[in-house]
Design a protein around this motif. Structure first.
Motif, short mmCIF file in Angstrom:
data_model
loop_
_atom_site.label_atom_id
_atom_site.label_comp_id
_atom_site.label_asym_id
_atom_site.label_seq_id
_atom_site.Cartn_x
_atom_site.Cartn_y
_atom_site.Cartn_z
N SER A 1 -35.03 -43.25 97.48
CA SER A 1 -35.07 -42.46 96.25
C SER A 1 -33.69 -41.92 95.96
CB SER A 1 -36.03 -41.28 96.43
OG SER A 1 -37.35 -41.75 96.44
N LEU A 2 -33.39 -41.82 94.68
CA LEU A 2 -32.06 -41.31 94.31
C LEU A 2 -32.03 -39.80 94.50
CD1 LEU A 2 -31.10 -43.38 91.13
CD2 LEU A 2 -31.06 -44.01 93.54
N SER A 3 -30.87 -39.33 94.91
CA SER A 3 -30.71 -37.88 95.15
C SER A 3 -30.47 -37.15 93.83
CB SER A 3 -29.54 -37.64 96.08
OG SER A 3 -28.34 -37.81 95.36
N GLN A 4 -30.38 -35.84 93.89
CA GLN A 4 -30.13 -34.95 92.74
C GLN A 4 -28.89 -35.32 91.93
OE1 GLN A 4 -31.29 -32.19 91.23
NE2 GLN A 4 -33.26 -32.28 92.29
N LYS A 5 -27.90 -35.92 92.61
CA LYS A 5 -26.64 -36.19 91.90
C LYS A 5 -26.46 -37.65 91.52
CE LYS A 5 -23.71 -32.36 92.69
NZ LYS A 5 -22.33 -31.92 93.00
N GLN A 6 -27.41 -38.47 91.92
CA GLN A 6 -27.27 -39.90 91.63
C GLN A 6 -27.98 -40.27 90.32
OE1 GLN A 6 -28.73 -41.18 95.59
NE2 GLN A 6 -26.80 -42.31 95.74
N MET A 7 -27.53 -41.40 89.77
CA MET A 7 -28.06 -41.82 88.47
C MET A 7 -28.41 -43.31 88.47
SD MET A 7 -25.22 -39.97 86.01
CE MET A 7 -23.88 -40.86 86.77
N ILE A 8 -29.34 -43.65 87.59
CA ILE A 8 -29.67 -45.07 87.39
C ILE A 8 -29.75 -45.32 85.88
CG2 ILE A 8 -32.19 -44.66 87.60
CD1 ILE A 8 -32.29 -47.48 89.00
N ALA A 9 -29.25 -46.46 85.46
CA ALA A 9 -29.29 -46.78 84.01
C ALA A 9 -29.41 -48.27 83.82
CB ALA A 9 -28.02 -46.27 83.33
N HIS A 10 -29.98 -48.65 82.67
CA HIS A 10 -30.02 -50.08 82.33
C HIS A 10 -29.18 -50.34 81.09
CE1 HIS A 10 -32.63 -49.66 78.86
NE2 HIS A 10 -33.58 -49.08 79.56
N SER B 1 -32.12 -39.15 80.48
CA SER B 1 -33.35 -38.38 80.67
C SER B 1 -33.09 -36.87 80.60
CB SER B 1 -33.98 -38.74 82.02
OG SER B 1 -33.04 -38.49 83.06
N ASP B 2 -31.83 -36.47 80.79
CA ASP B 2 -31.47 -35.05 80.71
C ASP B 2 -29.98 -34.92 80.39
OD1 ASP B 2 -29.96 -35.33 83.15
OD2 ASP B 2 -31.87 -35.24 84.23
N ASP B 3 -29.54 -33.70 80.19
CA ASP B 3 -28.14 -33.46 79.82
C ASP B 3 -27.16 -33.95 80.88
OD1 ASP B 3 -28.62 -32.46 77.41
OD2 ASP B 3 -28.10 -30.36 77.86
N TYR B 4 -27.54 -33.77 82.14
CA TYR B 4 -26.65 -34.14 83.24
C TYR B 4 -26.21 -35.60 83.12
CZ TYR B 4 -25.12 -35.25 88.02
OH TYR B 4 -24.40 -35.69 89.11
N ILE B 5 -27.21 -36.49 83.04
CA ILE B 5 -26.87 -37.92 82.99
C ILE B 5 -26.27 -38.30 81.63
CG2 ILE B 5 -29.29 -38.57 82.52
CD1 ILE B 5 -28.62 -41.27 83.96
N ALA B 6 -26.77 -37.66 80.56
CA ALA B 6 -26.22 -37.97 79.24
C ALA B 6 -24.72 -37.69 79.21
CB ALA B 6 -26.94 -37.16 78.16
#
Lengths: 259, 259
Positions: B81-90, B134-139
């Motif tokens: 599972s990805l941690s709090q700071k990791q990201m996944i995108a397509h 999905s949220d501001d962090y990744i955006a």
């Protein structure tokens, strides 16, 4: 060469300027539309006439740039017969030169394979010029004339020119239309159409350099039916475009299965 | 940023190189295809892996460039599972980011609006990058990342991205197909397809600078039914293309009557 241009539309606008620039003498521009005949005449330093009775009788070439439907009628309204040394030609893609056969001995076509709009600047040098003549005399003369404005001059007979014109409708008019429909979709989604410019440019560069079949990508090419289904659902309130989408996708599949 | 690329197709090939050039660390390229994963990995100085179990657990971003249908499956096969700071995108046009929701907290899309072929060189700088998170962090993180490879970065949500993708299919895939069909017509007429290049280029320049609706020319736009009829007759032994010709001509008429 001493030339009279009949017609004052987009083709006259561009071809007149190119012929003038190449050193030819555009004597008259004839059109029943006073405003446009004056504008084109000014552009190629000619006289504008709105009455075909005023057409000079001693031009080397009468160049018909009128609409396809008007070619035969306008040519027959010329109030004199052409002499042994005079020529008449049209600039249309899908009209046989035979519609000009009653006007004189030497008739032909002088077809520039390009899309013309008055507001666009164009250099004629790379435009394929398709030449066809009723005999060797006019074929040679028109070839020399075409070479003064373009480096790509070809002997193309009536039937082949019609096939070229048909292919041009697909590759130009229909392409423009698909982009117009894509702009409608973007506008409805609130996205400025400029977002598509890099994609469209690359599509064309790729298509020209690799050939279109090799350059084909997208859901239909990949057989990605899920995306195709989703797009068709998105188009459910645009039945005409939905039908086009279905047909084009199936046509892509057919073409690639054939190859 | 420390990035793992999943997939080794055309998008991976181009985006990997662009990210490397922008100073990012592409750690791994995963694909079940050994040959292509090695090729892409070499291009972006990464390690190629063919077993997803070997995926490193501490990348900042897992970037899925696999086919639309495979996105969900491949994302679910990530063995941690990805941690709090990791990201996944397509990088897909028509897939909701929600298919990634089970993999971790921060998921999104990183969609370059372009057509990619391995054999074509491409500069990413002008490619519109459509970002959705999905949220501001990744955006925010994905926006910063996109800005390192392109000057045109946009926040585009799932629904709007799907509309953009649909418009791109019309303006790219279907355009390519029409040119492919026009090349078939030319080949049958014995004319080299290069004759169309100046026309196609001018069509596109005009369409981009004026807008497609304004740039529309041709028999359907003019209502020149004689030419349309003659073209339909010429296509009588190609019923599929004949049907397309009819529909596109009628669609041009409809669009212009509406405007």
């Amino acid at each position: 060469m001493k030339i009279c241009i009949l017609g004052s539309g987009n083709v006259a606008h561009h071809i007149g300027k190119a012929l003038l620039k190449a050193g030819h003498n555009i004597v008259q521009v004839y059109s029943r539309n006073k405003v446009t005949s004056k504008a084109v005449a000014k552009r190629c330093k000619a006289n504008a006439i709105v009455d075909i009775q005023e057409l000079i009788t001693n031009a080397d070439l009468y160049l018909l740039t009128v609409s396809d439907d008007a070619i035969e009628k306008v040519s027959k309204s010329i109030p004199f017969s052409l002499s042994q040394k005079q020529m008449i030609a049209h600039t249309a893609g899908s009209v046989s030169i035979e519609v000009l056969s009653s006007t004189g001995e030497h008739y032909g076509s002088f077809y520039p394979l390009q899309t013309f709009s008055k507001s666009r600047r164009l250099s004629f040098n790379k435009i394929p010029m398709c030449i066809h003549g009723s005999d060797d005399y006019i074929a040679k003369k028109m070839t020399s004339l075409a070479k003064t404005i373009s480096s790509d001059v070809r002997q193309i007979d009536d039937e082949t020119r019609k096939e070229i014109h048909l292919s041009a409708v697909l590759a130009c008019n229909f392409v423009t239309h698909l982009i117009a429909e894509s702009e409608v979709i973007l506008a409805d989604a609130g996205v400025d159409k400029s977002i598509l410019a890099p994609l469209i440019q690359e599509t064309i560069f790729k298509t020209i350099s690799q050939g279109a079949s090799e350059a084909q990508t997208g859901p239909a090419r990949r057989g990605d039916n899920k995306v195709i289904k989703s797009h068709l659902e998105m188009l459910s309130d645009r039945p005409a475009i939905q039908k086009l989408y279905k047909q084009l996708s199936s046509s892509i599949k057919t073409l690639h299965d054939r190859q």
